[in-house]
Design a protein around this motif. Structure first.
Motif, mmCIF file in Angstrom:
data_model
loop_
_atom_site.group_PDB
_atom_site.id
_atom_site.type_symbol
_atom_site.label_atom_id
_atom_site.label_comp_id
_atom_site.label_asym_id
_atom_site.label_seq_id
_atom_site.Cartn_x
_atom_site.Cartn_y
_atom_site.Cartn_z
ATOM 1 N N ARG A 258 -2.575 5.789 -12.342
ATOM 2 C CA ARG A 258 -0.947 6.554 -11.996
ATOM 3 C C ARG A 258 0.120 4.648 -12.844
ATOM 4 O O ARG A 258 -0.757 4.514 -12.359
ATOM 5 N N ASN A 259 1.196 5.254 -12.818
ATOM 6 C CA ASN A 259 2.268 4.363 -12.940
ATOM 7 C C ASN A 259 2.027 3.241 -11.799
ATOM 8 O O ASN A 259 1.643 3.637 -10.281
ATOM 9 N N SER A 260 1.487 2.024 -12.294
ATOM 10 C CA SER A 260 0.830 0.863 -11.559
ATOM 11 C C SER A 260 1.699 0.209 -10.119
ATOM 12 O O SER A 260 1.651 0.237 -9.039
ATOM 13 N N ILE A 261 2.902 0.381 -10.376
ATOM 14 C CA ILE A 261 4.236 0.066 -9.411
ATOM 15 C C ILE A 261 4.437 1.127 -8.506
ATOM 16 O O ILE A 261 4.270 1.022 -7.027
ATOM 17 N N GLU A 262 4.244 2.156 -8.805
ATOM 18 C CA GLU A 262 3.533 3.377 -7.793
ATOM 19 C C GLU A 262 3.212 3.764 -6.258
ATOM 20 O O GLU A 262 2.666 3.690 -5.426
ATOM 21 N N VAL A 263 1.698 3.166 -7.497
ATOM 22 C CA VAL A 263 -0.272 2.854 -6.491
ATOM 23 C C VAL A 263 0.131 1.960 -5.621
ATOM 24 O O VAL A 263 -0.289 1.370 -4.332
ATOM 25 N N LEU A 264 0.705 0.231 -6.364
ATOM 26 C CA LEU A 264 1.174 -0.502 -4.895
ATOM 27 C C LEU A 264 1.795 -0.657 -4.746
ATOM 28 O O LEU A 264 1.175 -0.990 -3.091
ATOM 29 N N VAL A 265 3.016 0.094 -4.487
ATOM 30 C CA VAL A 265 3.407 0.420 -3.169
ATOM 31 C C VAL A 265 3.165 0.937 -2.114
ATOM 32 O O VAL A 265 3.019 1.181 -0.832
ATOM 33 N N SER A 266 1.871 2.322 -2.953
ATOM 34 C CA SER A 266 1.152 2.988 -1.531
ATOM 35 C C SER A 266 0.095 2.105 -0.977
ATOM 36 O O SER A 266 0.100 2.312 0.561
ATOM 37 N N LEU A 267 -0.326 1.345 -1.965
ATOM 38 C CA LEU A 267 -1.071 0.134 -1.192
ATOM 39 C C LEU A 267 -0.595 -1.015 -0.248
ATOM 40 O O LEU A 267 -1.121 -1.434 0.919
ATOM 41 N N LEU A 268 0.391 -1.410 -0.715
ATOM 42 C CA LEU A 268 1.185 -1.638 0.110
ATOM 43 C C LEU A 268 1.721 -1.746 1.807
ATOM 44 O O LEU A 268 1.457 -2.945 2.625
ATOM 45 N N ARG A 269 1.649 -0.107 1.472
ATOM 46 C CA ARG A 269 2.537 0.287 2.973
ATOM 47 C C ARG A 269 0.532 0.905 3.527
ATOM 48 O O ARG A 269 1.161 0.283 4.561
#
Length: 336
Positions: A258-269
């Motif tokens: 998936r778009n890596s920014i979207e993945v990182l937002v989820s992982l940081l949350r």
């Protein structure tokens, strides 16, 4: 008989009852479905009377201790076997042995498919049953290996790798809804084996044997009617695709991203264990040299390394890379 070559770490008064139940699948089914400890004791007394086996209710009740946190892995198990437990038991957790090799705790699932969003959820359900407080089994690595190939298994037909937070649970649950599919979603025993193989630098032949043995154990044919076994691996298992290909050369795999920014937002949350520094050995996420300056950078590097591993290993064959927006269509077309 299942009770042969077994060590029982329970009061001596319970041994005849335990041995009798282990040798009778009907008794296992009868007792394992009981959800309350008091009712389990009452039914066990009935079983013992029918089998003309003495059983002390107070002693039995005193051994029934719930373990919602899974802390039993740090103590001895009620039963120790040098072969696989009877049909119906599945490996649920890895345990560190004194010699550094992994051992395994097994609990009774019976003829029920483990198909929840995560294998750990199925494990917790099974471990909440009083039957498994009494009949949890531990085997060593050699017992796992020696049992491989000794009984039917649901054949492994596919592997799902993923970047994290990119639809892998959706895909695995779609396939879990198919009656003849058995889906193991991020099973801890497989992850424990992979960690040991990599950290202990196990030779390739031994690694292949252990990988095949743990997958066979997770895919035991327990009468569920399943014909296909699919495994959704943990995200960091993408670094071990070469290991999977060596062990299962005819089993194809998909990688979801998936778009890596979207993945990182989820992982940081909501962090995953592999994206938080020091919660896993750095070797398992391929961060041997890099020194991240923040939790955001660490998570970003972990995700980047997963993607790089897929690119590096695609030449091994058998793989299909699917973007998040295409999962629904691919689930009924290209992936099957």
């Amino acid at each position: 008989m299942a009770s042969e070559n077994m060590e029982i770490s329970l009061p001596l008064e319970l041994h005849p009852f335990v041995i009798r139940v282990l040798d009778d699948p009907d008794l296992q089914q009868r007792l394992a479905s009981i959800v309350e400890a008091k009712a389990f004791v009452e039914e066990s007394l009935k079983v013992a009377a029918e089998q003309e086996i003495p059983l002390n209710a107070e002693i039995l009740a005193s051994t029934l201790r719930p373990d919602p946190l899974g802390l039993g892995r740090f103590t001895s198990a009620p039963l120790q076997m040098d072969n696989w437990p009877p049909i119906g038991w599945l490996p649920t957790r890895t345990v560190q042995s004194q010699d550094g090799t992994p051992a395994f705790d097994w609990v009774w699932f019976g003829p029920h498919r483990h198909s929840r969003p995560f294998f750990e959820e199925d494990v917790r359900r099974a471990e909440a049953m009083p039957f498994n407080w009494l009949f949890r089994v531990r085997t060593g690595l050699q017992a796992l290996i020696s049992g491989y190939g000794s009984e039917p298994e649901v054949p492994l037909k596919g592997l799902i790798f993923h970047m994290s937070r990119c639809g892998s649970t959706l895909l695995s649950q779609m396939y879990a809804s198919v009656p003849d599919s058995l889906v193991s979603s991020e099973p801890e025993p497989l992850g424990g084996v992979i960690q040991w193989i990599r950290l202990a630098k196990v030779d390739q032949e031994s690694a292949i044997t252990v990988m095949r043995a743990i997958v066979a154990a997770l895919g035991r044919d327990s009468g569920t009617g399943a014909k296909y076994h699919l495994i959704k691996a943990e995200a960091w298992n993408a670094h071990s695709i070469a290991l999977f290909r060596n062990a299962f050369p005819s089993v194809n795999w998909v990688f979801l991203y998936r778009n890596s920014i979207e993945v990182l937002v989820s992982l940081l949350r909501q962090p995953a264990i592999h994206t938080v520094e020091n919660l896993m050995p750095r070797e398992m996420v391929e961060l041997n040299d890099e020194e991240p300056r923040s939790r955001e950078e660490f998570a970003a590097l972990v995700v980047a390394k997963i993607g790089k591993s897929i690119i590096t290993h695609q030449h091994l064959g058998g793989g299909l890379v699917i973007a998040y927006p295409d999962i629904i269509d691919a689930a009924t077309t290209s992936i099957p």
